[in-house]
Structure formats: structure tokens, C-alpha cells
Design an enzyme around this catalytic site. Structure first.
Site, PDB file in Angstrom:
ATOM      1  N   GLY A   1       1.049   6.383  -0.913  1.00 15.87           N
ATOM      2  CA  GLY A   1      -0.030   7.171  -0.316  1.00 15.87           C
ATOM      3  C   GLY A   1      -1.279   6.438   0.101  1.00 15.87           C
TER       4      GLY A   1
ATOM      5  N   THR B   1       4.690   3.588  -7.368  1.00 19.75           N
ATOM      6  CA  THR B   1       4.836   3.337  -6.108  1.00 19.75           C
ATOM      7  C   THR B   1       4.770   4.378  -5.193  1.00 19.75           C
ATOM      8  OG1 THR B   1       6.796   2.046  -7.055  1.00 19.75           O
ATOM      9  CG2 THR B   1       6.818   2.303  -4.792  1.00 19.75           C
ATOM     10  N   ASP B   2       4.754   5.601  -5.664  1.00 18.58           N
ATOM     11  CA  ASP B   2       4.445   6.925  -4.906  1.00 18.58           C
ATOM     12  C   ASP B   2       3.000   6.771  -4.681  1.00 18.58           C
ATOM     13  OD1 ASP B   2       6.772   8.227  -4.369  1.00 18.58           O
ATOM     14  OD2 ASP B   2       6.529   9.598  -6.313  1.00 18.58           O
ATOM     15  N   LEU B   3       2.023   6.499  -5.533  1.00 19.12           N
ATOM     16  CA  LEU B   3       0.928   6.581  -5.331  1.00 19.12           C
ATOM     17  C   LEU B   3       0.216   5.529  -4.307  1.00 19.12           C
ATOM     18  CD1 LEU B   3      -0.420   7.137  -9.220  1.00 19.12           C
ATOM     19  CD2 LEU B   3      -0.238   8.922  -7.373  1.00 19.12           C
TER      20      LEU B   3
END
Length: 418
Positions: free
Chosen positions: A189, A184-186
Site C-alpha cells: 500500500g 507485505t500488504d501494508l
């Protein structure tokens, strides 16, 4: 991924990076790979949290661990690092001066966290109306959870991603699982980078910037993709099913003589060719299996038959046979095997950046390896012009660019501002 032999896509874009950990830095590294001048602001003496998230740690020339975590290197190349204490008024003034000359600002503080420093969007747009200001939070700027901190693992759990990842209930190892990287972070981004590029295009027409509100939960729900579409349009809740696919058969891992392989049959023609190679042409004409929809409905009878056949040869043998017939398949690699793969080597996906001599001398680290940008643009390729920076490596140069002389910089350092 090239050095600066060709012009990059974004050399005219200045990015002020106030983000930490992964989602924001992943976004700004993408912009930096495309040539943007990204200045990363870090807390004096401490820096980004991920500088300390180890093991694993970078190793020195003798192969011994240092105190520098590899995590930081995954998302901070091509940036300049400046240390500024934004809790001090003098630090806030420096950041405002930098923002006045920036095209983009990316931050991932809690909702309202920068307002007390006068570094929120409403404050900064008065001094730079062209500023594109991207905030990344766990839950967005509004709603009942807006004030909560959000981390990738929480979002994978709350979004339903973990509920569809892992083996089915009642099977060995059954239970919800997180994806092996902070997915989810990636993706946040990547989405943030896309939004920023769109906002830059809008600014070409309007002459003004805008505010971008990125939330990990929003992204987590979006990347449920076909699983979400299935639920929203049928009301049926998707379930965990290991490495098999809810809508395609056979599309999963299968046992072989020496381990396992991945078979990814995407249409009926591929299935017929697989059956031919497997020595079971009758499967393609069996009324239970002639179409993908029928194969999905009858997977419980088909898959055991396929497994009995795939166990008779090695993974390499199956890959050689099936690739020749244009049936998608491949080994299930460990990370070391993946980087040794001939295609990965041919595409140059491992890149190595030497550190500046002064940094190498102080850290005992001579170079840093990372994965090349997957953006392949022929005329404006991604560039490699800086390795991940040492903490505060570019502070003097950045402040000098703001018009501060050596004496002023020394005073700020003595006061703990930088």
C-alpha cells in the site's frame, strides 16, 4: 493529525477505489488522509470482505459487540462508500462514468479480472487519458504465477520473510513465523501510494496518466532489505535468530529483574557508555569486543555476560539509566502499554471520529478510533474529515454528483444495481 483547519495536500485529486481487504485500501487511505476525495466502490449488501473479518468487532454505547468488524476501520477512514454491482451493465456504466472524472483508480482484482466488465486500463484510458490506473496483485501482471491469487501470509512464506523471523532451529519456539501484522500488504500500500504520487508528478509534465503494476511478491522481496543485500552479495543464506541482529551486537531483547527490555547499541561509543552504566567498563576495552564487528564475531561470549548484569535491575531502572547516557533502549510493550506511553499520547497517535447521527442510530456505534497518520506536514497536514463509512453511506450523493436524479437512483436500487 488535524481537522481541516489548514489546506490539505491533495484536495484536487479524485480517487476511484475498487480495491478490497488491505493493500489497496491502505494505499487509498493514505491518499484520503492527504485530502484526496476517495470514493470506495463496494458490492451491494456485502461490501468489503474486512467488514466481516471479526472478532474483534466494534462495540455499541453499552460496550456490547456489534456485527461490524474493527478490521475495516483500520484502512478506510476519510472515504466515501458507494455500492454498485459491477456485474450488471448498468453498474459498469456508472463506474466508467466515475472513472472518466477521476485522477486515480486503484484495484486489486485478479489479472484480467476487470477486462470482462470493460473496466481494465486499456478500456478506461480511451475515455480518460489522464487516468493513473494502479493494479495490485499477488504476483504481478506477468510471469508464471500471474494468474495465482496472492495473500500476505503466502508472500511472507514465499519471499523468505518467515525464514528469517522467529527463534533459531533447535531452540524453544524455534521455527519460521509470520510478522504479527500483514506486513507485505501494508508495504505494498505504501509503495503503491508512492508510485501514484510519482505518476501524478509525471502527468504534470506529460498531461497523460499511466499504468502501475504492483505485486505483493515484488514488495515482499524488496523489504528483505539488508537481509537480501547480504545474500545477494555473499551467497550466505540469512538465518532466524530471534530478537538479535545479524550485523549489530548488542542489539536485542535482554532479561531484566521484572521482565525484559530492548537494547539497541548501534555504534562503539554507545557500547562504551552502556558498559560504563552496567558497571563493566572493561568490556569496551576487551580485544574481543572493541568494535561492532568483533562483538558480532564473539556474541556467544558477550551476551551471557550482559544478561547476567541486566537481570539485576528492573526494565524501568535500566531505561532511566541508559537514556541518561544516550544509549537506545526501551520496554517491550504490549499494544495497550504502547498506546498509554507518554510519547504516543503526546504525539496524538490515537484519534477518535464520531459517526454521523443517522449512522450512529442505525449501527448503535457512536465513534470509531484509529491510529493517526504518521505524515507530519506542517503546511498541508493530514486531515480527518470522515470516519470509516457505513456500507453505501454515500451512494445517493455520489450518484447525484454524476447527474442522476432521485427517481433514477431509486430505479437503480430497485434493479439491484446499487
Amino acid at each position: 493529525m488535524k481537522t481541516e483547519e489548514k489546506p490539505s495536500a491533495l484536495p484536487h485529486i479524485k480517487v476511484l477505489d475498487l480495491s478490497r481487504v488491505l493493500a489497496g485500501p491502505w494505499c487509498t487511505q493514505m491518499l484520503a488522509d492527504m485530502g484526496a476525495d476517495v470514493v470506495k466502490v463496494e458490492k451491494p449488501k456485502e461490501g468489503d470482505d474486512t467488514r466481516h473479518w471479526g472478532p474483534p468487532f466494534l462495540q455499541d454505547a453499552n460496550g456490547k459487540d456489534t456485527e461490524h468488524a474493527t478490521y475495516f476501520t483500520a484502512c478506510n477512514r476519510n472515504k466515501r462508500s458507494v455500492t454498485i454491482d459491477m456485474a450488471k451493465p448498468e453498474g459498469q456504466a456508472l463506474i466508467r462514468q466515475m472513472a472518466a472524472n477521476s485522477d486515480v483508480l486503484v484495484e486489486n482484482f485478479k489479472v484480467g479480472g476487470l477486462a470482462k466488465y470493460g473496466l481494465d486500463y486499456e478500456s478506461l484510458k480511451t475515455i480518460n487519458p489522464r487516468l493513473i490506473y494502479c493494479s495490485i496483485t499477488g504476483f504481478g501482471q506477468d510471469g508464471p504465477y500471474a494468474e495465482r491469487a496472492g495473500y500476505d501470509l503466502m508472500i511472507q512464506a514465499m519471499s523468505g520473510m518467515m525464514s528469517i523471523t522467529g527463534n533459531p532451529p533447535g531452540t524453544p519456539g524455534g521455527g519460521p513465523l509470520r510478522v504479527g501484522v500483514a506486513l507485505t500488504d501494508l508495504f505494498t500500500g505504501v509503495y503503491a501510494c508512492s508510485a501514484i504520487l510519482a505518476a501524478i508528478e509525471v502527468r504534470h509534465r506529460t498531461g497523460v496518466g499511466q499504468y502501475i503494476d504492483m505485486a505483493l511478491l515484488d514488495v515482499g522481496m524488496a523489504i528483505l532489505a539488508n537481509q537480501a543485500a547480504g545474500f545477494l552479495n555473499t551467497g550466505k543464506v540469512p538465518q532466524r535468530q530471534g530478537n538479535s541482529h545479524p550485523s549489530l551486537v548488542p542489539y536485542q531483547s535482554l532479561p531484566t529483574l521484572d521482565g525484559a527490555m530492548l537494547l539497541a547499541v548501534g555504534n562503539d561509543g554507545q557500547f562504551a557508555r552502556f558498559c560504563e552504566v552496567a558497571g563493566q567498563p572493561q568490556w569496551a576495552h576487551d580485544p574481543r569486543y572493541t568494535t561492532n564487528t568483533l562483538r558480532v564475531a564473539n556474541r556467544e561470549s558477550l551476551i551471557p555476560q550482559i544478561e547476567a548484569v541486566t537481570r539485576t535491575q528492573t526494565t524501568a531502572q535500566w531505561v532511566a539509566l541508559l537514556e541518561h547516557k544516550a544509549v537506545p533502549c526501551g520496554p517491550i510493550n504490549a499494544v495497550d502499554q504502547a498506546f498509554a506511553d507518554a510519547q504516543v499520547v503526546a504525539r496524538g497517535l490515537k484519534v477518535n471520529q464520531p459517526l454521523a447521527p443517522v449512522i450512529a442510530d442505525s449501527t448503535a456505534i457512536t465513534s470509531v478510533a484509529s491510529v493517526a497518520s504518521p505524515l507530519r506536514m506542517l503546511d498541508t497536514p493530514p486531515v480527518l474529515h470522515r470516519p470509516p463509512p457505513a456500507l453505501g453511506e454515500h451512494t445517493d450523493a455520489v450518484l447525484a454528483g454524476l447527474g442522476l436524479d432521485a427517481a433514477a437512483i431509486t430505479r437503480l436500487r430497485d434493479q439491484g444495481v446499487v
